[in-house]
Design a protein around this motif. Structure first.
Motif, PDB file in Angstrom:
ATOM      1  N   VAL A  23      -7.069  -7.170  -4.193  1.00 56.10           N
ATOM      2  CA  VAL A  23      -6.171  -6.050  -3.430  1.00 56.10           C
ATOM      3  C   VAL A  23      -6.079  -4.932  -4.389  1.00 56.10           C
ATOM      4  O   VAL A  23      -5.978  -3.910  -4.381  1.00 56.10           O
TER       5      VAL A  23
ATOM      6  N   LEU B 269       2.641  -5.933  -2.037  1.00 53.43           N
ATOM      7  CA  LEU B 269       1.741  -7.205  -2.343  1.00 53.43           C
ATOM      8  C   LEU B 269       1.469  -7.396  -3.462  1.00 53.43           C
ATOM      9  O   LEU B 269       0.733  -8.284  -3.586  1.00 53.43           O
TER      10      LEU B 269
ATOM     11  N   LYS C 150      -2.188  -9.673  -4.329  1.00 51.40           N
ATOM     12  CA  LYS C 150      -2.599  -8.750  -5.612  1.00 51.40           C
ATOM     13  C   LYS C 150      -3.862  -9.422  -5.629  1.00 51.40           C
ATOM     14  O   LYS C 150      -5.040  -8.189  -5.979  1.00 51.40           O
TER      15      LYS C 150
ATOM     16  N   GLU D 246      -2.701  -6.809   7.196  1.00 56.36           N
ATOM     17  CA  GLU D 246      -2.565  -6.620   5.887  1.00 56.36           C
ATOM     18  C   GLU D 246      -3.173  -5.907   5.108  1.00 56.36           C
ATOM     19  O   GLU D 246      -2.899  -5.006   4.503  1.00 56.36           O
TER      20      GLU D 246
ATOM     21  N   LYS E  38      -2.159  -2.166   6.194  1.00 53.56           N
ATOM     22  CA  LYS E  38      -0.926  -1.983   4.749  1.00 53.56           C
ATOM     23  C   LYS E  38      -2.057  -1.835   3.576  1.00 53.56           C
ATOM     24  O   LYS E  38      -1.916  -1.192   2.888  1.00 53.56           O
ATOM     25  N   VAL E  39      -3.024  -2.895   3.004  1.00 56.36           N
ATOM     26  CA  VAL E  39      -3.550  -2.206   1.677  1.00 56.36           C
ATOM     27  C   VAL E  39      -4.594  -1.035   1.836  1.00 56.36           C
ATOM     28  O   VAL E  39      -4.369  -0.067   0.913  1.00 56.36           O
TER      29      VAL E  39
END
Length: 243
Positions: free
Chosen positions: A92, A123, A127, A138, A141-142
């Motif tokens: 991430v 996050l 990470k 997710e 969102k990333v």
């Protein structure tokens, strides 16, 4: 405060009009819902605003100044329907750093912005995870965090709820609301009006490449129904997926 203005935008492909005299504006801290049936021109409008498609006529202004495609590519973020296509690294934090590296920032600045973005979007715990094994919400969102790290004030979201389960849908809606609270200007396209409209400020309806309605979202329910866009028989206030 107005950040984006589209004036008399036209788009033709092989002499066929795809977009016809599109005009509207977008303010900071505002979520605008762009609705319409398949083939109405929604995704083409997003790509043209971003600069991925060349307009056939009209103007696009950012902060009151005419903006050519090269400038729009830098100042406008577009998150595509399939977030997996935008996640290219093995963690991430590396994915968030990717766009910053392309901006030729100093290493120390990249590290600072990555850490700030991880904190802002909550996050930090994931990470080091590979983005490809995350849940749909997710991943989205990333993807959003990665483009936000580059500092754009204008965010375009193409079908942000596509193929998401319930928890991921809720997470994505919460992320969009967080963007509004960060004073970002958001234009989103979705076929799932019933899930999103309660959280938007304005609704624009496209039909055959033309705007047929542009009004406050709580006044647009009948316009959506008249244009064959599904809206449940509920009051505007009741249409939320957030508890």
């Amino acid at each position: 405060m107005q950040v984006l203005e589209v004036r008399n935008l036209n788009k033709k492909i092989d002499n066929k009009e795809i977009l016809k005299n599109i005009s509207f504006s977008l303010n900071k801290g505002e979520i605008v819902f762009l609705a319409g049936l398949n083939g109405s021109g929604k995704s083409m409008l997003l790509k043209t605003i971003k600069g991925l498609e060349k307009e056939s006529g009209g103007e696009i202004l950012i902060n009151g100044e005419k903006a050519k495609a090269k400038e729009r590519m830098k100042k406008i973020a577009l998150v595509f329907q399939d977030s997996s296509l935008e996640l290219v690294r093995d963690s991430v934090k590396e994915d968030i750093a990717f766009g910053l590296e392309n901006m030729r920032l100093e290493k120390e600045e990249i590290i600072r912005k990555v850490n700030e973005t991880l904190r802002t979007f909550g996050l930090e715990k994931i990470k080091d995870e590979n983005p490809r094994v995350l849940s749909g919400g997710e991943k989205r969102k990333v993807a959003i965090a990665s483009v936000l790290a580059m500092g754009p004030d204008i965010i375009l979201l193409d079908e942000p709820l596509s193929s998401l389960d319930y928890p991921s849908t809720v997470l994505t809606i919460k992320t969009i609301i967080e963007l509004k609270e960060m004073n970002k200007a958001i234009l989103l396209v979705s076929h799932e009006a019933e899930k999103l409209i309660k959280h938007t400020d304005r609704t624009i309806i496209l039909k055959d490449g033309e705007i047929v309605a542009d009004k406050r979202s709580n006044d647009a329910l009948e316009d959506l129904r008249e244009n064959n866009i599904y809206i449940p028989p509920l009051k505007f206030e009741e249409m939320t997926w957030l508890s």
